[in-house]
Motif scaffolding. Structure first.
Motif, PDB file in Angstrom:
ATOM      1  N   GLY A  28      10.966 -14.076 -21.596  1.00  0.00           N
ATOM      2  CA  GLY A  28       9.831 -14.082 -21.061  1.00  0.00           C
ATOM      3  C   GLY A  28      10.109 -13.858 -19.374  1.00  0.00           C
ATOM      4  O   GLY A  28       9.431 -13.134 -19.041  1.00  0.00           O
ATOM      5  N   ALA A  29      10.708 -14.518 -18.786  1.00  0.00           N
ATOM      6  CA  ALA A  29      10.795 -14.928 -17.808  1.00  0.00           C
ATOM      7  C   ALA A  29      11.395 -13.846 -16.539  1.00  0.00           C
ATOM      8  O   ALA A  29      11.185 -13.245 -16.431  1.00  0.00           O
ATOM      9  N   LEU A  30      13.061 -13.886 -18.135  1.00  0.00           N
ATOM     10  CA  LEU A  30      13.313 -12.774 -17.574  1.00  0.00           C
ATOM     11  C   LEU A  30      12.786 -10.713 -17.720  1.00  0.00           C
ATOM     12  O   LEU A  30      13.215 -10.179 -17.103  1.00  0.00           O
ATOM     13  N   HIS A  31      12.317 -11.367 -18.844  1.00  0.00           N
ATOM     14  CA  HIS A  31      11.200  -9.479 -19.013  1.00  0.00           C
ATOM     15  C   HIS A  31      10.185  -9.707 -17.822  1.00  0.00           C
ATOM     16  O   HIS A  31      10.239  -7.974 -16.831  1.00  0.00           O
ATOM     17  N   ARG A  32       9.981 -10.784 -17.533  1.00  0.00           N
ATOM     18  CA  ARG A  32       8.914 -10.485 -15.989  1.00  0.00           C
ATOM     19  C   ARG A  32       9.533 -10.106 -14.206  1.00  0.00           C
ATOM     20  O   ARG A  32       9.133  -9.378 -13.683  1.00  0.00           O
ATOM     21  N   LEU A  33      10.791 -10.831 -15.009  1.00  0.00           N
ATOM     22  CA  LEU A  33      11.766 -10.682 -13.343  1.00  0.00           C
ATOM     23  C   LEU A  33      11.849  -8.929 -13.078  1.00  0.00           C
ATOM     24  O   LEU A  33      11.819  -8.531 -12.327  1.00  0.00           O
ATOM     25  N   ARG A  34      12.728  -8.279 -14.550  1.00  0.00           N
ATOM     26  CA  ARG A  34      12.601  -6.953 -15.062  1.00  0.00           C
ATOM     27  C   ARG A  34      11.225  -6.161 -14.409  1.00  0.00           C
ATOM     28  O   ARG A  34      11.586  -5.338 -13.382  1.00  0.00           O
ATOM     29  N   GLN A  35      10.019  -6.971 -14.921  1.00  0.00           N
ATOM     30  CA  GLN A  35       9.269  -5.945 -14.791  1.00  0.00           C
ATOM     31  C   GLN A  35       9.180  -6.014 -13.447  1.00  0.00           C
ATOM     32  O   GLN A  35       8.289  -4.779 -12.297  1.00  0.00           O
ATOM     33  N   ASP A  36       9.202  -7.065 -13.013  1.00  0.00           N
ATOM     34  CA  ASP A  36       8.115  -7.264 -11.474  1.00  0.00           C
ATOM     35  C   ASP A  36       9.559  -6.727 -10.199  1.00  0.00           C
ATOM     36  O   ASP A  36       9.278  -5.838  -9.362  1.00  0.00           O
ATOM     37  N   LEU A  37      11.242  -6.624 -10.276  1.00  0.00           N
ATOM     38  CA  LEU A  37      11.886  -6.404  -9.862  1.00  0.00           C
ATOM     39  C   LEU A  37      12.915  -4.952  -9.765  1.00  0.00           C
ATOM     40  O   LEU A  37      13.151  -4.482  -9.067  1.00  0.00           O
ATOM     41  N   PHE A  38      12.586  -4.515 -10.866  1.00  0.00           N
ATOM     42  CA  PHE A  38      13.303  -3.375 -11.494  1.00  0.00           C
ATOM     43  C   PHE A  38      12.849  -2.165 -11.905  1.00  0.00           C
ATOM     44  O   PHE A  38      12.502  -1.308 -11.014  1.00  0.00           O
ATOM     45  N   VAL A  39      11.703  -2.619 -13.075  1.00  0.00           N
ATOM     46  CA  VAL A  39      10.913  -1.271 -13.051  1.00  0.00           C
ATOM     47  C   VAL A  39       9.911  -1.234 -11.913  1.00  0.00           C
ATOM     48  O   VAL A  39       9.457  -1.572 -12.008  1.00  0.00           O
ATOM     49  N   ASP A  40      10.384  -0.014 -11.931  1.00  0.00           N
ATOM     50  CA  ASP A  40       9.466   1.244 -10.402  1.00  0.00           C
ATOM     51  C   ASP A  40       8.863   0.492  -9.601  1.00  0.00           C
ATOM     52  O   ASP A  40       8.428   0.117  -8.415  1.00  0.00           O
ATOM     53  N   ALA A  41      10.748  -0.358  -8.752  1.00  0.00           N
ATOM     54  CA  ALA A  41      11.099  -0.509  -7.348  1.00  0.00           C
ATOM     55  C   ALA A  41      10.359  -0.621  -6.312  1.00  0.00           C
ATOM     56  O   ALA A  41       9.896  -0.605  -5.545  1.00  0.00           O
ATOM     57  N   PHE A  42      10.410   1.262  -6.324  1.00  0.00           N
ATOM     58  CA  PHE A  42      10.338   2.276  -5.665  1.00  0.00           C
ATOM     59  C   PHE A  42       9.031   3.714  -5.597  1.00  0.00           C
ATOM     60  O   PHE A  42       8.998   3.733  -4.906  1.00  0.00           O
ATOM     61  N   ALA A  43       7.958   2.390  -6.553  1.00  0.00           N
ATOM     62  CA  ALA A  43       6.740   3.064  -6.911  1.00  0.00           C
ATOM     63  C   ALA A  43       5.764   2.997  -5.209  1.00  0.00           C
ATOM     64  O   ALA A  43       5.891   2.230  -4.910  1.00  0.00           O
ATOM     65  N   PHE A  44       4.769   3.632  -4.988  1.00  0.00           N
ATOM     66  CA  PHE A  44       4.428   4.348  -3.965  1.00  0.00           C
ATOM     67  C   PHE A  44       3.057   2.980  -3.880  1.00  0.00           C
ATOM     68  O   PHE A  44       2.745   3.449  -4.677  1.00  0.00           O
ATOM     69  N   HIS A  45       3.125   2.475  -2.890  1.00  0.00           N
ATOM     70  CA  HIS A  45       1.789   1.389  -2.727  1.00  0.00           C
ATOM     71  C   HIS A  45       1.282   1.731  -2.199  1.00  0.00           C
ATOM     72  O   HIS A  45       1.580   0.266  -0.623  1.00  0.00           O
ATOM     73  N   PRO A  46       0.919   2.333  -1.173  1.00  0.00           N
ATOM     74  CA  PRO A  46       0.321   2.312   0.954  1.00  0.00           C
ATOM     75  C   PRO A  46      -0.730   1.121   0.939  1.00  0.00           C
ATOM     76  O   PRO A  46      -1.375   1.274   0.365  1.00  0.00           O
ATOM     77  N   MET A  47      -0.240   0.459   2.160  1.00  0.00           N
ATOM     78  CA  MET A  47      -1.392  -0.683   2.133  1.00  0.00           C
ATOM     79  C   MET A  47      -2.054   0.554   3.094  1.00  0.00           C
ATOM     80  O   MET A  47      -1.939   0.770   3.946  1.00  0.00           O
ATOM     81  N   PRO A  48      -3.673   0.028   2.693  1.00  0.00           N
ATOM     82  CA  PRO A  48      -4.822   1.077   3.297  1.00  0.00           C
ATOM     83  C   PRO A  48      -4.935  -0.047   4.963  1.00  0.00           C
ATOM     84  O   PRO A  48      -4.811  -1.028   5.291  1.00  0.00           O
ATOM     85  N   PRO A  49      -5.728   1.038   5.726  1.00  0.00           N
ATOM     86  CA  PRO A  49      -6.123  -0.229   7.301  1.00  0.00           C
ATOM     87  C   PRO A  49      -7.043  -0.920   7.040  1.00  0.00           C
ATOM     88  O   PRO A  49      -7.637  -1.059   5.798  1.00  0.00           O
ATOM     89  N   LEU A  50      -7.602  -1.760   7.459  1.00  0.00           N
ATOM     90  CA  LEU A  50      -8.508  -3.067   7.589  1.00  0.00           C
ATOM     91  C   LEU A  50      -9.680  -2.074   7.840  1.00  0.00           C
ATOM     92  O   LEU A  50     -10.229  -1.061   8.132  1.00  0.00           O
ATOM     93  N   GLU A  51     -10.674  -2.614   7.031  1.00  0.00           N
ATOM     94  CA  GLU A  51     -11.813  -2.652   7.328  1.00  0.00           C
ATOM     95  C   GLU A  51     -12.199  -3.057   7.972  1.00  0.00           C
ATOM     96  O   GLU A  51     -12.222  -3.781   8.917  1.00  0.00           O
ATOM     97  N   ASP A  52     -13.681  -1.669   8.061  1.00  0.00           N
ATOM     98  CA  ASP A  52     -14.406  -1.318   9.565  1.00  0.00           C
ATOM     99  C   ASP A  52     -14.989  -2.880   9.935  1.00  0.00           C
ATOM    100  O   ASP A  52     -15.113  -3.717  10.844  1.00  0.00           O
ATOM    101  N   ALA A  53     -15.942  -4.044   8.142  1.00  0.00           N
ATOM    102  CA  ALA A  53     -16.557  -4.258   9.076  1.00  0.00           C
ATOM    103  C   ALA A  53     -15.697  -5.692   8.784  1.00  0.00           C
ATOM    104  O   ALA A  53     -15.875  -6.837  10.372  1.00  0.00           O
ATOM    105  N   LYS A  54     -14.359  -6.217   8.252  1.00  0.00           N
ATOM    106  CA  LYS A  54     -13.257  -7.017   8.900  1.00  0.00           C
ATOM    107  C   LYS A  54     -12.844  -7.118  10.629  1.00  0.00           C
ATOM    108  O   LYS A  54     -12.784  -7.949  11.471  1.00  0.00           O
ATOM    109  N   VAL A  55     -12.750  -5.537  10.829  1.00  0.00           N
ATOM    110  CA  VAL A  55     -12.306  -5.181  12.590  1.00  0.00           C
ATOM    111  C   VAL A  55     -13.567  -5.739  13.073  1.00  0.00           C
ATOM    112  O   VAL A  55     -13.391  -6.006  14.445  1.00  0.00           O
ATOM    113  N   ALA A  56     -14.485  -5.402  13.065  1.00  0.00           N
ATOM    114  CA  ALA A  56     -15.877  -5.788  14.098  1.00  0.00           C
ATOM    115  C   ALA A  56     -16.171  -7.384  13.978  1.00  0.00           C
ATOM    116  O   ALA A  56     -16.766  -7.994  14.879  1.00  0.00           O
ATOM    117  N   ARG A  57     -15.841  -8.428  12.914  1.00  0.00           N
ATOM    118  CA  ARG A  57     -15.302  -9.223  12.978  1.00  0.00           C
ATOM    119  C   ARG A  57     -14.559 -10.249  13.930  1.00  0.00           C
ATOM    120  O   ARG A  57     -14.646 -11.135  14.493  1.00  0.00           O
TER     121      ARG A  57
END
Length: 455
Positions: A28-57
């Motif tokens: 199970g540990a090896l399966h999770r390791l494979r899923q986390d680090l090898f399967v779709d390792a270069f999948a596109f997952h952009p970081m969104p900008p900060l929310e306006d409420a956080k910037v204002a705070r």
């Protein structure tokens, strides 16, 4: 002997079960390791900008036009870090030969670029950083501390961007590779244990921050969903109450229609058969409508009456003529209230009278709950084209008790006003009180003389 053989078989079975459990855990540990680090390792997952409420705070002093760019502040910090890493590692290549120096430039790029890649492909950034880290340790001539710290920074960003368990997985992969590489190049492994411990502490802190953020996000989502569900339920309950009240108003008129239609043929001598048939049809339709109204009322009847509402279901629905008794009830509960009526009172449709009464009732009830010790003022204006309501109370003189479902009374008042095609506002006043203002349109039937009375 048979007993010994039985015990041996039992112990063997337990050992096999234990080994089987350990094997399943490892699988199970090896399966999770494979899923986390090898399967779709270069999948596109952009970081969104900060929310306006956080910037204002965070930067309330920043002008409004600049806050739009401040939303990209984390991206800018990561980009600046990548440039510093590249310049810091690139400066070391001048002490090497041309061929060796070119190889070092490649390593510089592999160390600097992954920090930027974490903004778009976080797990893939770890593998790019891992390649640069291996090349740096394998003999590029660059200082290993810079390569190590850069790789640690990339792993920290990956944990903050993905999930907490990646901290342990990346830590195991990194130092397993580092241990193998150290033994292959016959380097001194004395610094590896303390470096591994330090990295573990940093990644554990990053994992804790990520887990806290995820838990906080789930709590906010749960609270938002609960608030929406509570508002939806309150709205349905308010609509059921309105339906019950309007049933009484409509049922009265339908009953009058049925009685008049039944009595009309007897008031005219020699009633034509066609006219008698028409009156009979009107009466039948009125009775059928009353039956349907009672059936619907049985479905939508609210079990909990409003504050100050009459408990007897057969009692007539209140109107603005009952305002004095409502004010007496509120004053008996400890609220000082003044009523001002502007314009000449005139008969209004029963639905409008009932809704106006309920709005005043709910506004005063809210003042009792949320502004104890404050004074209240009720203004009713009979104007051309409708009726205006304004209920305002001052700031509380003592701490109000917590009231579950606060704010839902405003939702019900707004529902009543919108049902009649009117407009309503409800907001806090500058002195800390609360004001409810509504206008309900009514077709003008007679011209009245303006005046003013005070209760």
């Amino acid at each position: 002997m048979c007993v010994n053989q039985t015990n041996q078989r039992t112990q063997g079975s337990r050992t096999q079960n234990t080994l089987g459990s350990e094997a399943r855990i490892a699988h199970g540990a090896l399966h999770r390791l494979r899923q986390d680090l090898f399967v779709d390792a270069f999948a596109f997952h952009p970081m969104p900008p900060l929310e306006d409420a956080k910037v204002a705070r965070w930067v309330p002093w920043m002008p409004e036009r600049l806050r739009r760019w401040a939303r990209w502040l984390p991206h800018s910090i990561v980009g600046f870090f990548a440039v510093c890493v590249f310049l810091g590692t690139f400066s070391e290549r001048y002490t090497m030969g041309p061929l060796h120096g070119m190889f070092s430039v490649v390593v510089c790029v592999l160390l600097a670029v992954p920090a930027v890649v974490t903004l778009f492909r976080p797990v893939g950034a770890f593998w790019l950083s891992m390649i640069g880290f291996v090349l740096a340790m394998g003999g590029s001539g660059l200082s290993s501390p810079i390569a190590y710290l850069t790789h640690l920074a990339v792993m920290t960003l990956v944990v903050l961007r993905t999930r907490a368990r990646l901290a342990l997985e990346m830590w195991l992969v990194t130092f397993a590779v580092a241990a193998v590489l150290t033994s292959v190049v016959s380097a001194n492994a004395g610094d590896l244990p303390p470096v591994a411990v330090f990295s573990g502490l940093v990644l554990t802190a990053a994992a804790a921050v990520r887990a806290w953020r995820e838990e906080r996000r789930q709590v906010v989502e749960t609270q938002t969903a609960t608030a929406e569900e509570r508002s939806r339920r309150t709205l349905l309950e308010e609509r059921a109450t309105i339906a019950r009240e309007l049933h009484d108003v409509v049922a009265h008129h339908m009953s009058v229609i049925a009685i008049q239609a039944e009595a009309a043929p007897y008031r005219v001598e020699n009633t034509p058969p066609e006219l008698a048939t028409s009156f009979a049809t009107i009466r039948e339709n009125a009775v059928a409508a009353l039956t349907e109204l009672r059936r619907i009322l049985g479905v939508v009847r609210s079990e909990d009456p409003d504050a100050f509402a009459e408990n007897a279901p057969e009692a007539p629905q209140p109107t603005l003529a009952s305002l004095d008794s409502l004010l007496d009830s509120v004053r008996g509960a400890g609220l000082t209230v003044e009523a001002v009526i502007t314009g000449a009172p005139r008969p209004l449709p029963q639905g409008v009278e009932l809704s106006a009464y309920r709005i005043v009732q709910e506004a005063l009830s809210n003042a009792l709950r949320h502004s104890p010790g404050a004074d209240a003022r009720v203004e009713i204006s009979y104007v051309l084209g409708g009726i205006g309501l304004r209920i305002v109370n001052g700031a509380p003189s003592r701490l109000a008790k917590p009231s579950p479902g606060a704010g839902h009374g405003v939702l019900g008042m707004r529902e009543r006003v919108q049902m009649l095609g009117g407009e309503m506002t409800a907001d806090r006043t500058e002195d800390g009180g609360f004001e409810v203002a509504a206008f309900i349109p009514v077709a003008h039937t007679a011209t009245n003389t303006a005046g003013e009375t005070t209760a």
